[in-house]
Design a protein around this motif. Structure first.
Motif, PDB file in Angstrom:
ATOM      1  N   ASP A 158      13.251  28.643  66.859  1.00  0.00           N
ATOM      2  CA  ASP A 158      14.248  29.026  65.862  1.00  0.00           C
ATOM      3  C   ASP A 158      13.800  28.503  64.496  1.00  0.00           C
ATOM      4  O   ASP A 158      13.211  27.426  64.397  1.00  0.00           O
ATOM      5  CB  ASP A 158      15.614  28.442  66.236  1.00  0.00           C
ATOM      6  N   VAL A 159      14.095  29.265  63.441  1.00  0.00           N
ATOM      7  CA  VAL A 159      13.736  28.844  62.081  1.00  0.00           C
ATOM      8  C   VAL A 159      14.915  29.003  61.127  1.00  0.00           C
ATOM      9  O   VAL A 159      14.737  29.075  59.920  1.00  0.00           O
ATOM     10  CB  VAL A 159      12.515  29.640  61.555  1.00  0.00           C
ATOM     11  N   SER A 160      16.136  29.055  61.661  1.00  0.00           N
ATOM     12  CA  SER A 160      17.296  29.333  60.824  1.00  0.00           C
ATOM     13  C   SER A 160      17.758  28.118  60.020  1.00  0.00           C
ATOM     14  O   SER A 160      18.224  28.261  58.889  1.00  0.00           O
ATOM     15  CB  SER A 160      18.454  29.858  61.683  1.00  0.00           C
ATOM     16  N   ASN A 161      17.632  26.911  60.598  1.00  0.00           N
ATOM     17  CA  ASN A 161      18.107  25.708  59.902  1.00  0.00           C
ATOM     18  C   ASN A 161      17.121  24.564  60.121  1.00  0.00           C
ATOM     19  O   ASN A 161      17.508  23.433  60.398  1.00  0.00           O
ATOM     20  CB  ASN A 161      19.501  25.322  60.416  1.00  0.00           C
ATOM     21  N   GLY A 162      15.848  24.892  60.014  1.00  0.00           N
ATOM     22  CA  GLY A 162      14.781  23.981  60.365  1.00  0.00           C
ATOM     23  C   GLY A 162      13.847  24.718  61.300  1.00  0.00           C
ATOM     24  O   GLY A 162      14.171  25.809  61.794  1.00  0.00           O
ATOM     25  N   VAL A 203       7.422  28.707  62.798  1.00  0.00           N
ATOM     26  CA  VAL A 203       6.843  28.267  64.066  1.00  0.00           C
ATOM     27  C   VAL A 203       5.680  29.208  64.369  1.00  0.00           C
ATOM     28  O   VAL A 203       5.847  30.428  64.353  1.00  0.00           O
ATOM     29  CB  VAL A 203       7.865  28.325  65.217  1.00  0.00           C
ATOM     30  N   ALA A 204       4.513  28.627  64.620  1.00  0.00           N
ATOM     31  CA  ALA A 204       3.319  29.434  64.863  1.00  0.00           C
ATOM     32  C   ALA A 204       2.552  28.867  66.044  1.00  0.00           C
ATOM     33  O   ALA A 204       2.692  27.691  66.392  1.00  0.00           O
ATOM     34  CB  ALA A 204       2.438  29.471  63.618  1.00  0.00           C
ATOM     35  N   LEU A 205       1.733  29.711  66.638  1.00  0.00           N
ATOM     36  CA  LEU A 205       0.900  29.304  67.765  1.00  0.00           C
ATOM     37  C   LEU A 205      -0.557  29.322  67.329  1.00  0.00           C
ATOM     38  O   LEU A 205      -1.084  30.350  66.925  1.00  0.00           O
ATOM     39  CB  LEU A 205       1.113  30.247  68.959  1.00  0.00           C
ATOM     40  N   LYS A 206      -1.215  28.161  67.405  1.00  0.00           N
ATOM     41  CA  LYS A 206      -2.631  28.057  67.077  1.00  0.00           C
ATOM     42  C   LYS A 206      -3.472  28.508  68.268  1.00  0.00           C
ATOM     43  O   LYS A 206      -3.106  28.280  69.418  1.00  0.00           O
ATOM     44  CB  LYS A 206      -2.999  26.612  66.720  1.00  0.00           C
ATOM     45  N   ALA A 207      -4.594  29.093  67.968  1.00  0.00           N
ATOM     46  CA  ALA A 207      -5.503  29.547  69.026  1.00  0.00           C
ATOM     47  C   ALA A 207      -6.381  28.393  69.492  1.00  0.00           C
ATOM     48  O   ALA A 207      -7.608  28.439  69.433  1.00  0.00           O
ATOM     49  CB  ALA A 207      -6.355  30.698  68.518  1.00  0.00           C
ATOM     50  N   PRO A 252      -5.911  23.069  74.718  1.00  0.00           N
ATOM     51  CA  PRO A 252      -4.779  23.888  75.152  1.00  0.00           C
ATOM     52  C   PRO A 252      -3.973  24.437  73.979  1.00  0.00           C
ATOM     53  O   PRO A 252      -4.088  23.928  72.861  1.00  0.00           O
ATOM     54  CB  PRO A 252      -3.946  22.903  75.977  1.00  0.00           C
ATOM     55  N   PRO A 253      -3.159  25.478  74.209  1.00  0.00           N
ATOM     56  CA  PRO A 253      -2.382  26.084  73.125  1.00  0.00           C
ATOM     57  C   PRO A 253      -1.502  25.056  72.402  1.00  0.00           C
ATOM     58  O   PRO A 253      -0.879  24.209  73.036  1.00  0.00           O
ATOM     59  CB  PRO A 253      -1.530  27.137  73.845  1.00  0.00           C
ATOM     60  N   THR A 254      -1.469  25.176  71.082  1.00  0.00           N
ATOM     61  CA  THR A 254      -0.726  24.239  70.248  1.00  0.00           C
ATOM     62  C   THR A 254       0.246  24.999  69.359  1.00  0.00           C
ATOM     63  O   THR A 254      -0.146  25.942  68.660  1.00  0.00           O
ATOM     64  CB  THR A 254      -1.695  23.415  69.375  1.00  0.00           C
ATOM     65  N   TYR A 255       1.504  24.587  69.390  1.00  0.00           N
ATOM     66  CA  TYR A 255       2.512  25.167  68.517  1.00  0.00           C
ATOM     67  C   TYR A 255       2.644  24.316  67.260  1.00  0.00           C
ATOM     68  O   TYR A 255       2.615  23.078  67.329  1.00  0.00           O
ATOM     69  CB  TYR A 255       3.865  25.251  69.228  1.00  0.00           C
ATOM     70  N   VAL A 256       2.808  24.986  66.118  1.00  0.00           N
ATOM     71  CA  VAL A 256       2.928  24.303  64.837  1.00  0.00           C
ATOM     72  C   VAL A 256       4.275  24.646  64.218  1.00  0.00           C
ATOM     73  O   VAL A 256       4.567  25.814  63.953  1.00  0.00           O
ATOM     74  CB  VAL A 256       1.792  24.695  63.875  1.00  0.00           C
ATOM     75  N   GLU A 307       2.942  19.297  65.378  1.00  0.00           N
ATOM     76  CA  GLU A 307       2.140  20.012  66.355  1.00  0.00           C
ATOM     77  C   GLU A 307       2.551  19.577  67.756  1.00  0.00           C
ATOM     78  O   GLU A 307       2.671  18.381  68.034  1.00  0.00           O
ATOM     79  CB  GLU A 307       0.645  19.767  66.125  1.00  0.00           C
ATOM     80  N   LEU A 308       2.764  20.555  68.646  1.00  0.00           N
ATOM     81  CA  LEU A 308       3.218  20.316  70.011  1.00  0.00           C
ATOM     82  C   LEU A 308       2.272  21.007  70.989  1.00  0.00           C
ATOM     83  O   LEU A 308       1.850  22.142  70.757  1.00  0.00           O
ATOM     84  CB  LEU A 308       4.629  20.871  70.217  1.00  0.00           C
ATOM     85  N   VAL A 309       1.987  20.328  72.093  1.00  0.00           N
ATOM     86  CA  VAL A 309       1.112  20.892  73.125  1.00  0.00           C
ATOM     87  C   VAL A 309       1.887  20.916  74.438  1.00  0.00           C
ATOM     88  O   VAL A 309       1.897  19.925  75.188  1.00  0.00           O
ATOM     89  CB  VAL A 309      -0.184  20.076  73.271  1.00  0.00           C
ATOM     90  N   PRO A 310       2.548  22.034  74.756  1.00  0.00           N
ATOM     91  CA  PRO A 310       3.376  22.097  75.960  1.00  0.00           C
ATOM     92  C   PRO A 310       2.604  21.800  77.247  1.00  0.00           C
ATOM     93  O   PRO A 310       3.128  21.121  78.150  1.00  0.00           O
ATOM     94  CB  PRO A 310       3.900  23.540  75.949  1.00  0.00           C
TER      95      PRO A 310
END
Length: 289
Positions: free
Chosen positions: A105-109, A4-8, A11-15, A26-29
């Motif tokens: 979380d990155v333990s099972n996906g 899980v990463a945050l793109k600069a 608006p902020p985008t999580y990958v 890609e998610l944009v909260p």
């Protein structure tokens, strides 16, 4: 490997990513908690209109808009509750408000949890205190949305909810459908019609709600792109809406818990007692032919 990463971006985008299957979400909260892009084996699954997304005055067309506390529209955008009249626009407000990231979380996906809570603006339109927690989980060829709805009010909370995913298509004539229903209500004319297993894509618009669902899974096979979508939902979803517009490279297959105007009619309306939580799940999976 999951990440899980945050793109600069603005608006902020999580990958969310699964490198073993070249999968990416890609998610944009800040823009309604919307999932804007899903890729499997490097292929885009969602349609997304970037131009509309950059204009905050326009509703987003693409990705997965979240519908709450209503699905569809209300007559004159109004509903009545205990003698008072309130106003809600089509599909409610969840897709327009900023959500907060609360867990990853990155333990099972690769998973990310977003939360939305009531505020003064929502209380003026919908007089209930609430908390929504949506967890998006990416693993392999599947995307799962685990949803929690908590009533923080002192009164029972009525609502409906749904998802509005836009699936990318290049040739609609090459789609085949397996939908667990024999009839639908046509949103364009209000009539109930029998479903023969296919659609007339020469129409300018198709907008209908399948009812009397006999199973909790539907599939769409795209023979042109060489892949099959399987959409599954938990039992609280009672309608499956299909919508597309002629000349646009998308179709929408939307699980709804209740039909249009349910806050007024009560049909299939969900109700949560005070301080209680309801959980629902929707899963999407891609298989290549």
């Amino acid at each position: 490997m999951f990440a899980v990463a945050l793109k600069a971006d603005s608006p902020p985008t999580y990958v969310l990513s699964d490198t073993d299957t070249d999968a990416r979400l890609e998610l944009v909260p800040d823009r309604g908690g919307i999932a804007t892009r899903w890729q499997v084996e490097g292929q885009d699954v969602f349609y997304f209109d970037r131009d509309r997304f950059t204009n905050p005055e326009l509703s987003v067309r693409g990705g997965i808009p979240i519908l709450f506390p209503i699905c569809g529209n209300l007559p004159d955008n109004q509903y009545s509750l205990e003698g008072q009249t309130y106003s809600l626009k089509q599909h409610g407000f969840a897709r327009d408000l900023p959500w907060q990231v609360t867990q990853q979380d990155v333990s099972n996906g690769a998973s990310l949890t977003l939360e939305l809570t009531h505020n003064d603006t929502t209380l003026a339109r919908y007089p209930f205190e609430f908390k929504l927690a949506f967890t998006f989980k990416l693993r392999g060829h599947s995307l799962e949305l685990q949803q929690q709805f908590t009533n923080l009010s002192t009164q029972p909370m009525p609502f409906s909810t749904g998802l509005h995913p836009y699936f990318l298509v290049e040739d609609k004539s090459q789609l085949t459908f397996d939908i667990p229903s024999s009839e639908f209500r046509n949103h364009l004319n209000g009539g109930v019609e029998a479903f023969g297993g296919s659609f007339d894509f020469s129409q300018d618009e198709i907008d209908l709600a399948f009812q009397g669902l006999t199973a909790t899974t539907a599939t769409v096979t795209d023979h042109h792109l060489g892949r099959r979508l399987t959409l599954s939902w938990s039992a609280d979803y009672t309608k499956l809406v299909f919508w597309t517009v002629k000349g646009k490279d998308y179709y929408c297959l939307e699980p709804w818990t209740a039909p249009r105007n349910a806050l007024n009619t009560g049909e299939n309306l969900l109700v949560i007692d005070p301080q209680q939580t309801l959980e629902t799940t929707v899963q999407m999976a891609i298989a290549f032919l």
